[in-house]
Scaffold this motif. Structure first.
Motif, PDB file in Angstrom:
ATOM      1  N   TYR A   9      -6.486  -0.705  -4.500  1.00 15.07           N
ATOM      2  CA  TYR A   9      -6.114   0.733  -4.580  1.00 15.07           C
ATOM      3  C   TYR A   9      -6.238   1.383  -5.773  1.00 15.07           C
ATOM      4  CZ  TYR A   9      -3.702   5.037  -3.586  1.00 15.07           C
ATOM      5  OH  TYR A   9      -3.564   6.448  -3.500  1.00 15.07           O
ATOM      6  N   CYS A  42      -8.827   5.968   0.372  1.00 16.89           N
ATOM      7  CA  CYS A  42      -8.642   4.735  -0.157  1.00 16.89           C
ATOM      8  C   CYS A  42      -7.720   3.878   0.527  1.00 16.89           C
ATOM      9  CB  CYS A  42      -7.897   4.945  -1.694  1.00 16.89           C
ATOM     10  SG  CYS A  42      -8.910   5.331  -2.846  1.00 16.89           S
ATOM     11  N   ALA A  43      -6.736   4.722   1.180  1.00 18.99           N
ATOM     12  CA  ALA A  43      -5.810   3.817   2.524  1.00 18.99           C
ATOM     13  C   ALA A  43      -6.514   3.438   3.597  1.00 18.99           C
ATOM     14  CB  ALA A  43      -4.801   4.961   2.495  1.00 18.99           C
ATOM     15  N   LEU A  89       0.772  -1.243  -0.114  1.00 24.58           N
ATOM     16  CA  LEU A  89       0.085   0.136   0.040  1.00 24.58           C
ATOM     17  C   LEU A  89       0.932   1.300  -0.087  1.00 24.58           C
ATOM     18  CD1 LEU A  89      -2.849   1.312   0.015  1.00 24.58           C
ATOM     19  CD2 LEU A  89      -2.778   1.001   2.445  1.00 24.58           C
TER      20      LEU A  89
END
Length: 364
Positions: A315, A343-344, A100
């Motif tokens: 993601y 999104c994270a 990520l």
């Protein structure tokens, strides 16, 4: 720091001390429950015996509380920090978090992803339990321990007012450092236990570690249990933890006389709460063996490759097409929050099984 027990929002006193209250708020949070289905080292669905982020956090808190009690430090604070220290972890363990971070930077977000800050974000913003504020409203001492662990926090995530509040250029409390040591003890012991249970590593390989050899010899010669006995692995794990805990207690016994129930903040130099030099060398050797023979095992590597691909694709998908996000997250973007942060937050909140199911539903 203004006060170790201060919070961002006032609370009415009750029958608990401030750090017990922190602990209870963490345990009853939804993010804490989700740790049950998040990978520690081995994917959650690979077997019922494997540790997860939840069982790991419980083991860390037990060790930290024991050490804090015997060293005259604040056991409730150490316990609260330990229970919260992994709340920000992504699915698929460190591999998921690393991926990520990598994909966020690829999309131009230079700060990337960092799990300590994400844990801080969970307890100050993302957990929704109260009408008048976001987060769990924990004490500053617990929040600082979640951010810093053992070292000054040098990442550029926090706003300037929060940097000043937590004086991030300094080392954290003794209780936070104790949690970091307890984290290491917990994962070294349980990763060996899990790895041997499922045949990914064996005691013959581990005998290259003097630390492991000492634990083996104790179980064989003092407890009179042979290595082929079904309970040998359990007794070995217990003895390994005992050796590591005793080393900290014996190396830091002075704390009991000099700083009982102390929170020592804002130290410019590392505080002297450590293993002995000899033990630090032995731990380093053991970590090298585990890295080469367990963490890079092909069975783990295959699962982590899949996990990284899952995180990356999710993601990219959500960042490119925000209409696929849940409605409440779309609303946060419309209200001005950054898409990459939303999104994270969403991906980091997922359990392994939910991330895999969503990945498959989207046709990857």
């Amino acid at each position: 720091m203004e006060s170790v027990t201060q919070r961002f929002y006032p609370v009415n006193p009750d029958f608990r001390n401030p750090f017990s209250r922190d602990r209870d708020r963490i345990i009853h949070s939804s993010y804490f429950r989700r740790l049950e289905y998040k990978t520690q080292v081995f994917l959650n669905h690979s077997g019922d015996y494997f540790r997860t982020r939840l069982t790991h956090s419980l083991e860390v808190s037990q060790i930290a509380r024991t050490l804090a009690t015997h060293l005259g430090l604040n056991a409730e604070l150490a316990e609260a920090i330990a229970l919260a220290h992994d709340l920000g972890h992504t699915p698929f363990g460190h591999a998921g978090g690393d991926e990520l971070d990598k994909v966020m930077r690829k999309y131009g977000y230079s700060n990337g992803f960092e799990h300590n800050f994400q844990s801080f974000r969970v307890v100050t913003k993302l957990e929704k339990r109260y009408k008048d504020f976001d987060g769990l409203n924990l004490t500053f001492a617990t929040l600082e321990g979640i951010l810093k662990h053992s070292y000054p926090y040098e990442k550029p995530f926090l706003k300037e007012n929060l940097k000043a509040t937590f004086q991030l250029e300094f080392h954290p409390s003794l209780e936070a450092i104790l949690v970091d040591l307890s984290d290491e003890i917990a994962y070294l012991s349980h990763d060996i236990d899990d790895g041997i249970k499922y045949g990914l590593i064996d005691f013959d390989t581990l005998r290259d570690s003097a630390l492991v050899n000492r634990a083996i010899i104790y179980v064989e010669e003092v407890e009179k249990i042979g290595c082929k006995d079904s309970i040998f692995r359990h007794r070995f794990t217990s003895r390994l933890i005992t050796i590591l805990v005793y080393d900290i207690l014996e190396n830091n016994a002075v704390f009991h006389q000099e700083i009982p129930q102390c929170f020592k903040y804002n130290a410019a130099e590392p505080l002297p709460l450590t293993h002995t030099k000899e033990m630090e060398k032995e731990i380093k050797v053991l970590k090298k063996i585990l890295f080469q023979s367990l963490y890079r095992h092909e069975e783990i590597a295959k699962k982590m490759f899949m996990g990284k691909r899952c995180v990356r694709k999710l993601y990219e998908c959500f960042n490119d097409e925000t209409s696929l996000l849940p409605k409440d997250l779309q609303k946060r973007i419309q209200n001005g929050e950054k898409t990459h942060r939303i999104c994270a937050d969403y991906i980091a909140s997922m359990t392994d099984r939910y991330a895999i199911a969503l990945y498959e539903e989207l046709g990857f």
